[in-house]
Design a protein around this motif. Structure first.
Motif, PDB file in Angstrom:
ATOM      1  N   LEU A 407      31.863  39.166  35.763  1.00  0.00           N
ATOM      2  CA  LEU A 407      31.452  40.495  35.305  1.00  0.00           C
ATOM      3  C   LEU A 407      30.231  41.059  36.019  1.00  0.00           C
ATOM      4  CD1 LEU A 407      31.924  40.041  31.452  1.00  0.00           C
ATOM      5  CD2 LEU A 407      33.452  41.172  33.068  1.00  0.00           C
ATOM      6  N   THR A 410      29.555  44.517  38.118  1.00  0.00           N
ATOM      7  CA  THR A 410      30.676  45.429  37.899  1.00  0.00           C
ATOM      8  C   THR A 410      30.242  46.521  36.927  1.00  0.00           C
ATOM      9  OG1 THR A 410      31.532  44.331  35.946  1.00  0.00           O
ATOM     10  CG2 THR A 410      32.313  43.512  38.071  1.00  0.00           C
ATOM     11  N   TYR A 470      35.742  48.331  30.277  1.00  0.00           N
ATOM     12  CA  TYR A 470      37.055  47.846  30.667  1.00  0.00           C
ATOM     13  C   TYR A 470      37.314  48.082  32.158  1.00  0.00           C
ATOM     14  CZ  TYR A 470      37.595  46.839  25.820  1.00  0.00           C
ATOM     15  OH  TYR A 470      37.398  46.302  24.577  1.00  0.00           O
ATOM     16  N   GLY A 472      34.965  47.582  34.264  1.00  0.00           N
ATOM     17  CA  GLY A 472      34.290  46.415  34.831  1.00  0.00           C
ATOM     18  C   GLY A 472      35.135  45.163  34.700  1.00  0.00           C
ATOM     19  N   LEU A 473      35.793  45.040  33.567  1.00  0.00           N
ATOM     20  CA  LEU A 473      36.663  43.881  33.337  1.00  0.00           C
ATOM     21  C   LEU A 473      37.782  43.864  34.381  1.00  0.00           C
ATOM     22  CD1 LEU A 473      36.576  41.799  31.093  1.00  0.00           C
ATOM     23  CD2 LEU A 473      38.278  43.131  29.869  1.00  0.00           C
ATOM     24  N   LEU A 474      38.260  45.051  34.699  1.00  0.00           N
ATOM     25  CA  LEU A 474      39.294  45.187  35.731  1.00  0.00           C
ATOM     26  C   LEU A 474      38.769  44.737  37.094  1.00  0.00           C
ATOM     27  CD1 LEU A 474      42.083  46.496  36.457  1.00  0.00           C
ATOM     28  CD2 LEU A 474      40.845  48.619  36.817  1.00  0.00           C
ATOM     29  N   GLY A 475      37.476  44.889  37.298  1.00  0.00           N
ATOM     30  CA  GLY A 475      36.897  44.453  38.566  1.00  0.00           C
ATOM     31  C   GLY A 475      36.251  45.563  39.374  1.00  0.00           C
ATOM     32  N   PHE A 488      43.883  46.600  43.284  1.00  0.00           N
ATOM     33  CA  PHE A 488      43.983  46.262  41.863  1.00  0.00           C
ATOM     34  C   PHE A 488      43.558  47.393  40.926  1.00  0.00           C
ATOM     35  CE2 PHE A 488      39.879  44.869  43.422  1.00  0.00           C
ATOM     36  CZ  PHE A 488      39.015  45.395  42.487  1.00  0.00           C
TER      37      PHE A 488
ATOM     38  N   TRP B  23      43.431  48.975  30.895  1.00  0.00           N
ATOM     39  CA  TRP B  23      42.511  48.401  31.873  1.00  0.00           C
ATOM     40  C   TRP B  23      42.093  47.024  31.389  1.00  0.00           C
ATOM     41  CZ3 TRP B  23      41.401  53.291  29.629  1.00  0.00           C
ATOM     42  CH2 TRP B  23      41.972  54.352  30.353  1.00  0.00           C
ATOM     43  N   TRP B  24      42.490  46.029  32.131  1.00  0.00           N
ATOM     44  CA  TRP B  24      42.236  44.659  31.716  1.00  0.00           C
ATOM     45  C   TRP B  24      42.092  43.851  32.973  1.00  0.00           C
ATOM     46  CZ3 TRP B  24      40.334  42.766  27.597  1.00  0.00           C
ATOM     47  CH2 TRP B  24      40.501  41.425  27.261  1.00  0.00           C
ATOM     48  N   TRP B  25      41.688  42.581  32.867  1.00  0.00           N
ATOM     49  CA  TRP B  25      41.443  41.846  34.102  1.00  0.00           C
ATOM     50  C   TRP B  25      42.712  41.682  34.938  1.00  0.00           C
ATOM     51  CZ3 TRP B  25      39.613  37.646  30.331  1.00  0.00           C
ATOM     52  CH2 TRP B  25      40.711  36.975  29.783  1.00  0.00           C
ATOM     53  N   THR B  26      42.502  41.518  36.224  1.00  0.00           N
ATOM     54  CA  THR B  26      43.597  41.310  37.154  1.00  0.00           C
ATOM     55  C   THR B  26      44.217  39.949  36.890  1.00  0.00           C
ATOM     56  OG1 THR B  26      41.930  40.493  38.643  1.00  0.00           O
ATOM     57  CG2 THR B  26      42.662  42.739  38.993  1.00  0.00           C
ATOM     58  N   TYR B 193      33.372  38.979  46.832  1.00  0.00           N
ATOM     59  CA  TYR B 193      33.951  39.108  45.492  1.00  0.00           C
ATOM     60  C   TYR B 193      35.437  39.425  45.582  1.00  0.00           C
ATOM     61  CZ  TYR B 193      34.799  41.506  40.980  1.00  0.00           C
ATOM     62  OH  TYR B 193      35.290  41.926  39.784  1.00  0.00           O
ATOM     63  N   PRO B 195      38.294  39.824  42.811  1.00  0.00           N
ATOM     64  CA  PRO B 195      38.448  39.820  41.346  1.00  0.00           C
ATOM     65  C   PRO B 195      39.446  38.764  40.863  1.00  0.00           C
ATOM     66  CG  PRO B 195      38.405  42.073  42.149  1.00  0.00           C
ATOM     67  CD  PRO B 195      38.395  41.198  43.364  1.00  0.00           C
ATOM     68  N   LYS B 200      32.273  34.693  42.233  1.00  0.00           N
ATOM     69  CA  LYS B 200      31.562  35.472  43.248  1.00  0.00           C
ATOM     70  C   LYS B 200      30.160  34.901  43.403  1.00  0.00           C
ATOM     71  CE  LYS B 200      31.129  39.750  41.088  1.00  0.00           C
ATOM     72  NZ  LYS B 200      31.218  39.690  39.633  1.00  0.00           N
TER      73      LYS B 200
END
Ligand code: HEM
Ligand SMILES: [Cu+2]
Ligand SMILES: [Cu+2]
Lengths: 587, 264
Positions: A407, A410, A470, A472-475, A488, B23-26, B193, B195, B200
């Motif tokens: 995190l 981000t 969210y 940031g969570l995505l990247g 992404f 929107w959620w982590w990759t 980085y 994701p 990282k």
């Protein structure tokens, strides 16, 4: 119960004071401009901070326009964007929040709430303001300097901060920024010593430390912390200035820039990060503790109930202040420092959550079984609780070293710190302004405008920063002027960015409404009277409103009880001022 | 009334948003699903705390709002309640910290069989170095950097002569093999980085930093710079191609070593 206390003490003889003891102004200039009256200085600090804060606000609109609609605004190129975030961040944290809480509220409230006539060193206090103003002017000058302001990010990390790939790195920007910070710290130190000595030495009869309102505890602890933390920044700034101007290598290792071997060598960039965050983390609490203190008083006053667990509240403030000096490297989990530090700093960081949570519980327990008046200061206090709890909880993600790894850097971080140290303290500032404006001017701020201001600001800020986590969570990384085509990042993320930007502009407009209210009510506001909120603390018991020079007329008030005698069973009114003698001792 | 309702809506809205958010982590591509799990634990604990706090606040606003004749209850403190709340909080914090530190200890313990590779950052591009036949990276020094030796490798170090140098190309990695990524910067701070890998770390001129991970699925992943490094920060992109062992070896054959580059 020892000496604490919410019980009324015995009577104490009155204290007389000579007219000659205070310096009295003789002209308009010494009364309103070069004033040595802490109240005037407080207002000067507050107005200056709000003015420069407006600059930071406008910068945030420009940044949001760029992020929401990339490519639409030609004049916001990457260099300009980085200059905007840097100036926005630094102004908000240092020149607005720190100056407003300590210089503004500190100056206005410390003498009044403690029953003192003024700060103990009025002349130094005056100098403190003028040096702060100079610091602000130097900062503003960098907008007009060749090359523009620095774009190194508010963290000013070397080596990039003083190299040519960063805006202002090889021009005036970084030099003016560092100079301005040094000036700010000098000015603050003058004020800070004053606040500390005044709290320790100038309290009126009966005002024991454990009877001080929590506002004062918050401001006092924050001031002591600032006196200990700012020197680290000062040293870092001076060393970087030397690196930049004289070619020393405190923070500069051997490096090759754009194909050129530079003559630096042997310095450590990480050293600067340690110095910066040794200041920077306490800084978060330098902003938060006054907010904690003030919001406690707002909640108690407007829920007509004693603050719950006063002693716990005081100790929590002091413990948080102390612990905040051993957590700084949680900003550096992915900086490349030795990984074992992670264990230590994650543990200390999560431990701080405990006293912080206690404060939240006690605010809630003060509301519980209270008699809640939903007026403007109370609404802002409630807004503070929601945003502070939200931001505090995401701090548990970032503080827990391994969770921070994906995190950090981000938009999650941007969302977190805006919630906890942007929106939350600003909520308190507004609550406090609605609360004390009647004392400062004798008039109430307009209620209708205030309600619109509150709802737009609170709900708007939540809509801006909650969904941002969210991203940031995505990247999505922070400090990107344009995320562009990234494998992404779905299109919906761009839509969200546009939405956030629109809301940010609406929230910004609401702040203009507040500014208008501030001036409009000066003439048109309802007459407030000396104590419109039926509050117990001393500033509401002054013989004149607004209080005159010297605050108290001929006799200083005498304090018989703690600051929270609201709704005492059997009392005639639902508040008992601190200077009201207990029935037995009354003449 | 309205105020209490809006506060409840804020709490419920946040939870609903959390569940419905697109929107959620990759999707993860490394061995660090432990990090994701710790994050989920943290979401649960903090989510419950948030709803409880805001919910209780809303209830107080509703139940104890000012009405004629209402009087607040005078009660300076309540030791038992305060101790009880402190203990509950400490337990919640421990429930997040313990798994966090456990996973961190894995994050910082590089397995012995990890292959060392190097990523070098400079404004604003990534370069990579892979060990040659000998499996070892040679030494380097910024002072040795020149047009023909962009990464500053030591020409006198035999370990370095067979190192594979990739400038401005993609980094390729074989799937399923742990790698220790050594990080070096030659001008300013950067941060490598990706994701999908979850890991990282900053790169610092003058030092070598590192992290490790095992790629767990093949594919092409975008790498970004996560530390503000000047005006080109947002365009400092690269790609990591994770391949099967055979594909990887085939690719590796086509790459040039430091010795070959220097002989140009
Ligand atoms: C509604 C009001 C605000 C908006 C819309 C806003 C917006 C932004 C944006 C867009 C960024 C840049 C994010 C990035 O690209 O990394 C930023 C950075 C920042 N903001 Fe705000 N902001 C607001 C209020 C505040 C307040 C009140 C504070 C006070 C603490 C604050 C402190 C910061 C800091 C410290 C940074 C980081 C600068 C850096 O990365 O160097 N902001 N803000
Ligand atoms: Cu970079
Ligand atoms: Cu970068």
């Amino acid at each position: 119960m020892g000496d604490v206390a919410h019980t009324a003490g015995t009577a104490v003889p009155h204290d007389d004071i000579d007219g000659a003891e205070l310096y009295h102004p003789h002209s308009w200039l010494t009364k309103y401009v070069f004033s040595q009256d802490a109240k005037v200085i407080g207002v000067q600090y507050a107005l200056t901070a709000i003015a420069i804060g407006m600059v930071a606000l406008v910068l945030s609109w420009l940044m949001r326009l760029q992020l929401g609609f990339p490519g639409t605004f030609d004049f916001i190129d990457p260099a300009a964007y980085y200059q905007f975030i840097t100036m926005h961040g630094m102004i908000m944290v240092v020149y607005l929040l720190t100056a407003l809480f300590l210089g503004g509220f500190g100056n206005y409230l410390i003498p009044l709430m403690l029953g003192a006539r003024d700060m103990v060193f009025p002349y130094v206090n005056m100098l403190s303001y003028w040096i702060y103003l100079l610091a602000v002017l130097v900062l503003v000058a960098s907008f007009f300097a060749p090359g523009g302001p620095t774009g190194a990010g508010w963290t000013l990390y070397p080596p990039q901060a003083i190299l040519s790939g960063t805006p202002g790195g090889q021009d005036w920007g970084i030099i003016l920024m560092l100079l301005s910070l040094c000036l700010f710290i000098i000015g603050f130190t003058m004020g800070g010593l004053n606040y500390t000595v005044t709290v320790l030495q100038a309290r009126t009869r009966g005002m024991t430390l454990m009877r001080m309102p929590l506002t004062i505890w918050g401001i006092f602890t924050a001031t002591v912390m600032a006196l200990l933390a700012f020197p680290a920044l000062f040293v870092g700034a001076v060393m970087m200035l030397l690196d930049r101007l004289l070619g020393t290598s405190f923070f500069m290792p051997a490096l090759v820039e754009m194909g050129q071997q530079l003559s630096y060598g042997g310095g450590s960039p990480i050293l600067f990060q340690h110095l910066f965050w040794f200041f920077g983390h306490p800084e978060v609490y330098i902003v938060a503790l006054p907010a904690f203190g003030i919001v406690s008083d707002l909640i108690a006053t407007h829920a007509r109930r004693n603050i719950f667990g006063y002693r716990m509240m005081v100790w929590a403030i002091v413990i948080i202040g102390a612990l905040s000096f051993i957590v700084w490297a949680h900003h550096m989990y992915v900086s490349g420092m030795h990984p074992w530090f992670g264990f230590f700093f994650a543990t200390t960081t999560l431990i701080i959550a405990i006293p912080t949570a206690i404060k939240v519980y006690n605010w809630l327990l003060t509301l519980w079984r209270g008699n809640i008046h939903l007026n403007l200061p109370m609404l802002f206090a409630l807004g503070f609780i929601v945003t502070f709890v939200n931001g505090g909880l995401t701090g548990l993600f970032l503080g827990n070293v391994v969770v921070d790894v994906p995190l950090s850097d981000t938009m999650f971080v941007v969302a977190h710190f805006h919630m906890v140290m942007g929106v939350a303290p600003v909520m308190v500032i507004y609550g406090a302004l609605y609360h004390w404006y009647p004392k400062v001017t004798g008039r109430m701020l307009d209620d209708m405008m205030g309600k619109i201001h509150f709802w737009v600001t609170f709900l708007g800020a939540y809509l801006i920063f909650f969904p941002m986590h969210y991203l940031g969570l995505l990247g999505v990384p922070r400090r990107y002027h344009d995320i562009g085509q990234t494998s992404f990042v779905p299109d919906s993320a761009h839509t969200l960015n546009a939405f956030i930007s629109v809301v940010a502009l609406v929230v910004g407009a609401a702040q203009l409404l507040f500014l208008f209210n501030l001036f409009w009510s000066l003439r048109r506001g309802k007459e407030a009277g000396p104590n419109p909120w039926n509050a117990t603390t001393l500033e509401w018991q002054t013989p004149e409103t607004p209080p005159g020079h010297g605050n108290w007329g001929r006799e200083l008030p005498v304090v018989y009880r703690w600051a929270y005698d609201y709704s005492v069973p059997g009392a005639a009114r639902d508040f008992t001022p601190q200077n009201e003698p207990p029935p037995a001792a009354a003449p | 009334m309205a105020v209490a309702l809006i506060m409840v809506l804020v709490a419920i809205g946040s939870v609903v948003f959390h569940w419905l958010s697109p929107w959620w982590w990759t999707p993860i591509a490394s061995n660090w699903e432990y990090i994701d799990q710790t994050l989920i634990i943290t979401f649960w604990i903090t989510g419950i705390a948030f709803v409880a706090v805001v919910g209780f606040m809303a209830w107080c606003i509703f139940r104890y709002r000012h009405r004629p004749g209402q009087q607040a209850h005078y009660e300076p403190e309540n030791k038992r309640l305060e101790v009880w709340l402190t203990v509950a909080t400490a337990l919640g914090v421990a429930a997040m910290l313990a798994p966090g530190l456990f996973v961190w200890s894995q994050f910082v313990s590089v397995p012995d069989d990890a292959t060392e590779i190097e990523v070098v950052g400079k404004q604003w591009q990534w370069s990579y170095r892979l060990p040659g036949e000998d499996g070892k990276l040679g030494t380097s020094d910024v002072r040795l950097i020149s047009d023909t030796n962009p990464l500053g490798l030591n020409p006198d170090d035999p370990n370095g002569r067979d190192d594979v140098v990739i400038e401005a190309g993609d980094l390729h990695l074989p799937v399923g093999r742990p790698v220790k990524v050594l990080l070096r910067a030659i001008d300013v701070l950067h941060d490598f980085y990706v994701p999908e890998f979850r890991a990282k770390m900053d790169m610092i001129p003058g030092s070598v930093t590192y992290f490790w991970f095992t790629p767990t699925r093949t594919g092409t992943f975008e790498s970004l710079c996560a530390e503000l490094c000047g005006v080109g920060h947002a365009v400092m992109r690269g790609r990591v191609v994770v391949q099967t062992e055979e594909e990887y070896q085939a690719w590796l054959q086509g790459q040039r070593t430091f010795a070959q580059l220097a002989a140009r």
